[in-house]
Design a protein around this motif. Sequence first.
Motif, short mmCIF file in Angstrom:
data_model
loop_
_atom_site.label_atom_id
_atom_site.label_comp_id
_atom_site.label_asym_id
_atom_site.label_seq_id
_atom_site.Cartn_x
_atom_site.Cartn_y
_atom_site.Cartn_z
N VAL A 232 0.62 -1.01 0.44
CA VAL A 232 -0.29 -0.06 -0.33
C VAL A 232 0.44 0.94 0.17
CG1 VAL A 232 -1.45 1.55 1.64
CG2 VAL A 232 -1.62 -1.01 1.37
N GLY A 233 1.78 1.38 0.57
CA GLY A 233 2.33 2.72 0.92
C GLY A 233 3.56 2.38 -0.50
N GLY A 234 4.18 1.80 -0.62
CA GLY A 234 5.12 1.52 -1.77
C GLY A 234 4.41 2.24 -3.22
N LEU A 235 2.95 1.49 -3.76
CA LEU A 235 1.98 1.74 -4.52
C LEU A 235 1.87 3.07 -4.73
CD1 LEU A 235 1.15 -1.76 -5.87
CD2 LEU A 235 2.39 -0.90 -6.94
N SER A 236 1.53 3.63 -3.38
CA SER A 236 0.65 4.51 -3.11
C SER A 236 1.65 5.94 -3.19
CB SER A 236 0.26 4.75 -1.78
OG SER A 236 -0.71 3.40 -1.58
N LEU A 237 3.17 5.32 -3.02
CA LEU A 237 3.58 6.52 -3.25
C LEU A 237 4.09 6.49 -4.48
CD1 LEU A 237 6.51 6.20 -0.90
CD2 LEU A 237 5.41 8.18 -0.90
N VAL A 238 4.22 5.53 -5.61
CA VAL A 238 4.25 5.36 -7.20
C VAL A 238 2.99 6.70 -7.84
CG1 VAL A 238 4.65 3.85 -9.40
CG2 VAL A 238 5.28 3.21 -7.12
N MET A 239 1.84 6.08 -7.23
CA MET A 239 1.11 6.49 -8.25
C MET A 239 0.98 8.43 -7.48
SD MET A 239 -2.86 6.38 -7.17
CE MET A 239 -3.23 5.92 -5.45
N ALA A 240 1.66 8.66 -6.27
CA ALA A 240 1.51 10.39 -6.18
C ALA A 240 2.89 10.76 -6.99
CB ALA A 240 2.02 10.14 -4.76
N VAL A 241 3.51 10.46 -7.16
CA VAL A 241 5.08 10.63 -8.08
C VAL A 241 4.06 10.31 -9.35
CG1 VAL A 241 6.90 9.76 -9.71
CG2 VAL A 241 6.34 10.19 -6.99
N TYR A 242 3.43 9.47 -9.96
CA TYR A 242 2.86 9.53 -11.55
C TYR A 242 1.24 10.59 -11.84
CZ TYR A 242 4.80 4.97 -12.42
OH TYR A 242 5.95 3.90 -13.47
N VAL A 243 0.87 11.15 -10.55
CA VAL A 243 -0.07 11.96 -10.90
C VAL A 243 0.93 13.33 -10.78
CG1 VAL A 243 -2.03 12.86 -9.48
CG2 VAL A 243 -1.45 10.46 -10.06
N ILE A 244 1.95 13.61 -9.44
CA ILE A 244 2.50 14.80 -9.78
C ILE A 244 2.86 15.06 -11.05
CG2 ILE A 244 3.89 16.74 -8.31
CD1 ILE A 244 3.00 14.90 -5.90
N ILE A 245 4.04 13.91 -11.38
CA ILE A 245 4.38 14.50 -12.37
C ILE A 245 4.25 14.72 -13.82
CG2 ILE A 245 5.34 12.19 -13.07
CD1 ILE A 245 7.99 13.22 -14.11
N ASN A 246 2.62 13.91 -13.89
CA ASN A 246 1.46 14.91 -14.42
C ASN A 246 0.73 16.31 -14.80
OD1 ASN A 246 0.91 12.59 -17.26
ND2 ASN A 246 1.63 11.45 -14.95
N VAL A 247 0.15 15.79 -13.42
CA VAL A 247 0.07 17.61 -12.76
C VAL A 247 1.62 18.51 -13.82
CG1 VAL A 247 -0.32 19.37 -11.30
CG2 VAL A 247 -1.04 17.09 -11.57
N ALA A 248 2.78 17.96 -13.09
CA ALA A 248 3.79 19.31 -13.59
C ALA A 248 3.76 18.66 -15.58
CB ALA A 248 4.86 18.60 -13.07
N TYR A 249 3.66 18.19 -16.02
CA TYR A 249 3.39 18.11 -17.63
C TYR A 249 2.59 19.04 -17.72
CZ TYR A 249 5.98 13.70 -17.85
OH TYR A 249 7.33 12.44 -17.25
N LEU A 250 0.60 18.74 -17.35
CA LEU A 250 0.57 19.85 -17.61
C LEU A 250 0.34 21.37 -16.96
CD1 LEU A 250 -2.25 16.98 -17.01
CD2 LEU A 250 -2.19 17.93 -18.91
N PHE A 251 0.79 21.67 -16.40
CA PHE A 251 1.37 22.69 -15.77
C PHE A 251 2.40 23.61 -17.16
CE2 PHE A 251 0.84 24.32 -11.20
CZ PHE A 251 -0.29 23.63 -11.23
#
Length: 446
Positions: A232-251
């Motif tokens: 849960v912790g590892g995949l949640s961190l991966v998901m957070a990284v994926y979501v945040i970097i895609n927000v950065a892309y869209l910025f």
Amino acid sequence: MGKSELKKEIGLVPALAIVIGMVIGSGVFFKPTAIFTSTGAPGLGMMAWVLGGIISIAGGLTAAEISAAIPKTGGMIAYLEETYGDVWGYLLGWAQTIIYIPANIAALAIIFATQVTSLLSLSDSMLKPVAIIVIIFLICMNALGSKTGGIIQTVSTVGKLIPLFAIIIVGLMNGGGGAARLFPVTAANHPIATSLGSALVATMFAYEGWINVGAISGEMKNPGKDLPRAIVGGLSLVMAVYVIINVAYLFVLPASTLAATKTPAADVAKIIFGQAGGKVITVGILVSIFGALNGYILTGARIPYAMATENKLPGSKWLSKLHPTFKSPINSSILIAVVSIILVFSGKFDQLTDLLVFVIWIFYVMTFCAVITLRKKQPDLYRPYKVPLYPIIPAIAIIGGAYIIFNTLLTQPMNAGIGILLTVIGYPIYLSRKSKFKKADEEYTA
């Protein structure tokens, strides 16, 4: 090595690191193209990243139960054989040999070559030669033994984190588009159900690797407590990284521009770091892809090799031979390389990744169902870890996986048909060789 010989030395923090290292690869840098093409809008694309993470967490928590209960060599092959019979384990091994591993290698080689040709301003005609060269190079390097492959893997693991965090930090701070580029949620000409399903297929390639998480359970100090936390912790961190970097892309760039480029992460890097800085980030991305490619070549040849040692494949005597000096499965590596190079000639990264995700998720769903089946068939089986919130978590994994499978059948019937056909071809081969199967430590008699 038996279960009793494994040293229980892995705590929560190392387990978290293993989960994160297994999952983060190349998809986060290149799948925004397919995702935003499928959804037509940034909001639905971001939803696909989140749902992909949730399904992966549910899948990891579910598969870990059967992995901990049946700690046999072969992983998912052993789980399917235990639950459904030898034929299903064989079909999985066959599918991994001719579809899953080669398609992964070919797709990564194509995207590596795409990045190289973009970085060096080469013509598109160089894409396939570069892809083939990198496959052959890594096959040769891994023929020198697993130690060499392991060194490459360690260096690339560090390298892949640099572009990730550089793009996230600078993209969020200096992106000019801001929140406006995170909307709208949906696009008028993209049906939500099928668009989200196609985007999910793309995100699941980025989340690939979670199935191996349960393999470390036998070496954990407290798997019942720490394994679900690591997943849960590892995949949640991966998901957070994926979501945040895609927000950065869209910025930095709108979804329509990300959908139109083959190298979304590199394009973003060039804008926020300039041409010179963008090239440095691009090299970091190349290192990440190189490492992911090396990982599949390092581990992939072990699947046909293991099957060949039990005389399960045509040409098993040849495929089971090891390099005389380095003791690496050189002939099985050659087989994987040949099939991968054939797939490179398709030249289509997204088609290959969608094909391998579709095929492997059929077996993933069977694994999730096996957890439920074994709870009923073998209630007294020792389970050092049990999936929490049973049967809700397995149901989420099964429903999510079924959605991915049926959406692919609906939206990509040709690709799905190829995957099914190539997998089913393994059945008559299984029937023709079943009487010749042997234990790995037996001598060949035929």
